[in-house]
Design an enzyme around this catalytic site. Structure first.
Site, PDB file in Angstrom:
ATOM      1  N   SER A 109      84.730  20.225  49.596  1.00 19.04           N
ATOM      2  CA  SER A 109      85.518  19.153  48.977  1.00 19.04           C
ATOM      3  C   SER A 109      84.595  18.164  48.262  1.00 19.04           C
ATOM      4  O   SER A 109      83.903  18.532  47.330  1.00 19.04           O
ATOM      5  CB  SER A 109      86.397  18.489  50.040  1.00 19.04           C
ATOM      6  N   ASP A 205      84.606   0.005  52.659  1.00 17.78           N
ATOM      7  CA  ASP A 205      84.660  -0.774  51.415  1.00 17.78           C
ATOM      8  C   ASP A 205      84.209   0.072  50.226  1.00 17.78           C
ATOM      9  O   ASP A 205      84.863   0.097  49.179  1.00 17.78           O
ATOM     10  CB  ASP A 205      83.774  -2.024  51.526  1.00 17.78           C
ATOM     11  N   HIS A 264      93.002  23.336  53.376  1.00 22.24           N
ATOM     12  CA  HIS A 264      91.832  22.760  52.703  1.00 22.24           C
ATOM     13  C   HIS A 264      90.571  22.835  53.560  1.00 22.24           C
ATOM     14  O   HIS A 264      89.472  22.989  53.044  1.00 22.24           O
ATOM     15  CB  HIS A 264      92.145  21.310  52.330  1.00 22.24           C
TER      16      HIS A 264
END
Length: 286
Positions: A109, A205, A264
């Protein structure tokens, strides 16, 4: 992101787990790069099994802003590729005592996109002997499931980390409704340096700031002429037949293997079939 090209941040030193000893040089080393929200420990059982099969050294890394690797403000694919370059050049190749000058590189991925970015780099593609990409194409990764990611990140940031892992999981449940996904995210909780609270090993963040880049970037320039294996899950839509011409334009020696009854996370859902596919690819023409 601004249309003006931003200066890339310096490559970081990636945390890693090594499998195999210094004398395990039957084949070239294998470097494994995980996907978004993942970490090196997710690959522990597969790495151990592959190392026994291949007789080489295997290095599973934490990508920047994940696991035990440094937290930095930015995480573009080119930066993640440079992190892998630094790791291969400063850690992996020296461990082979000069026997090898390139590695096998496997990415899942997000890690697969970073691995492709490295393979398409004219200056550094020589570091890769064979490329294995698990369930991601060079095209945009924007899938319907990604629409949930901002909600997952927000909930994780707002969770009360003075509570137990169990209670944090219960807090996330209405937002992260799939149990397997929720348990996967919770593996990123760790004790916080003696404090009576937990912490996220993820830099939430930075991941939030670069989520659009991670999921929507398309790789469209460069060519990697080496051998490549693109594995996909039979129940996943991250690589479709429509992606094959695009992949072959960039990776002309690519081959494809669809693993049945897998989504996946092919390596987690069908580990034996995943490993058989990878070992066949590496052993071919050895």
């Amino acid at each position: 992101m601004s249309a003006v090209r931003r200066k890339l941040s310096a490559a970081v030193s990636l945390a890693f787990t090594k499998y195999g000893e210094s004398g395990d040089l039957q084949r070239k080393p294998l470097v494994i790069a995980h996907g978004l929200f993942g970490q090196k420990q997710n690959w522990n059982s597969v790495s151990k099994a592959l190392q026994r099969r291949l007789g080489n050294q295997i290095f599973s890394v934490d990508m920047r802003n994940h696991g035990e690797s440094p937290h930095v403000p930015t995480m573009e694919y080119e930066e993640m590729a440079l992190d892998l370059v630094k790791f291969i050049e400063s850690v992996v190749l020296p461990s082979t005592s000069g026997k090898f000058s390139s590695v096998y590189l496997l990415g899942h991925s997000m890690g697969g996109k970073a691995a492709m970015s490295l393979a398409l780099s004219e200056e550094k593609k020589h570091l890769i002997d064979r490329l294995i990409v698990e369930d991601v194409s060079p095209n945009t990764m924007n899938k319907s499931s990604h629409s949930n990611f901002p909600h997952y990140i927000r909930a994780m940031k707002e969770a009360d980390l003075t509570q137990s892992r169990k209670l944090i999981g219960e807090y996330l449940a209405p937002i992260v409704t799939d149990l397997a996904t929720r348990q996967f995210l919770l593996t990123n909780l760790a004790p916080s340096n003696g404090e009576s609270r937990l912490k996220w090993k993820l830099n939430l963040d930075a991941i939030e700031d670069f989520l659009s880049h991670i999921t929507s970037t398309t790789l469209s320039t460069g060519t990697f002429e080496g051998r490549s294996l693109f594995q996909s899950g039979g129940r996943s839509d991250y690589i479709t037949p429509q992606d094959h011409p695009v992949i072959l334009d960039l990776f002309p020696n690519a081959q494809f293997d669809v693993i049945p009854d897998a989504g996946h996370w092919v390596h987690a859902e069908q580990p034996q079939l995943f490993m058989e596919s990878l070992v066949r690819f590496i052993e071919a023409d050895d």
